[in-house]
Design an enzyme around this catalytic site. Sequence first.
Site, PDB file in Angstrom:
ATOM      1  N   SER A 101       6.089  -6.015  -4.325  1.00  0.00           N
ATOM      2  CA  SER A 101       6.734  -6.722  -5.436  1.00  0.00           C
ATOM      3  C   SER A 101       6.516  -8.228  -5.361  1.00  0.00           C
ATOM      4  CB  SER A 101       8.236  -6.427  -5.427  1.00  0.00           C
ATOM      5  OG  SER A 101       8.926  -7.255  -6.333  1.00  0.00           O
ATOM      6  N   TYR A 106      16.466  -6.511  -2.322  1.00  0.00           N
ATOM      7  CA  TYR A 106      15.313  -5.784  -2.837  1.00  0.00           C
ATOM      8  C   TYR A 106      14.017  -6.389  -2.311  1.00  0.00           C
ATOM      9  CZ  TYR A 106      11.692  -4.294  -6.085  1.00  0.00           C
ATOM     10  OH  TYR A 106      10.525  -3.813  -6.623  1.00  0.00           O
TER      11      TYR A 106
END
Length: 334
Positions: free
Chosen positions: A133, A158
């Site tokens: 990501s 995250y």
Amino acid sequence: MRKIVITGAAGFIGFHLADRLLSSPSGGPVSILGLDCLDDSYDVSLKRERLALLSRHAGFAFRPLDIAEPEPLAALMRAQTPDLVVHLAARAGVRRSLDEPFAYASANVTGHLSVLEACRRMSRPPRLVYASSSSVYRGTGLTASAETDVSDRPASLYAATKRADELMSETYAGLFGLEQVGLRFFTVYGPFGRPDMACWRFTDKILKGEPIEVYGGGAHWRDFTYVDDIVSGILSVALTPLTLPAERPHAIYNLGCGRPVRLSAFIDLLEQAIGRPAIRQALPMQPGDVEGTFADIGAIARDYGYQPQVPVEEGIRRFVRWFRARYSGGVSAP
């Protein structure tokens, strides 16, 4: 026939990747086994609808499975003997990771480790391409983030889980020679996306005449990347012979559009495509959000010829057309 396992096959990107492979098998015929636990992180009926569309293809099979359970995954991989594994299964979203930390640790960290273990213990380990990501970058200035930039100060849980995945992959490449490529996705949007993402939420609320929540006054920016370009990038890596260092066969690439857009301008484009103004409710930036994301895509362009084809103006028009066609009959968006 190329045998492929896709984790997270009922998800947004997994669905589009499987559909492209089955509809236009440029690398030859494929047999795809899709894995997904069908969790309730968002409307499960949307995930089931994606699977129903994929099941129309003769080369697709689905198995419900939680990749965080290592033994069932390893047994299935031994039975399947895939040539390629594309690992996309994860809990996504910065803000929700702060509310559900253990769910994120299980799906993203334990799940990734289970995939690594299952691959490396096979008699003929498959090539592994996995999703990381853009969140691993802090995105503090309007400067393109390169793969060599600092990524060890994550702004959210995250982001920390995705960086942990990269580090585990680096370790398994060095210890066991497991060939891997990680792809740092930048703000993916498009048809059949996630209902919690900005493009979907804003479109739904603008059409309904409801206020949209604009964090940070819309002053931050994102490298919005249309899902078709993301799929093209994955395939360029997955279906091209890898040229990785023999002693540590692991590489990480940014996969984005390379053209950041301020959120306020993104909303302007949505208003133009929809044909009505948004009611904007300004709110402060949320914990874990970063100021901006901007992909330096020079490395993947050089090594794999990746070039995004869908500018954000066209991508928004395509999404709005899809959304209107899907929900114009009075069906409520999930």
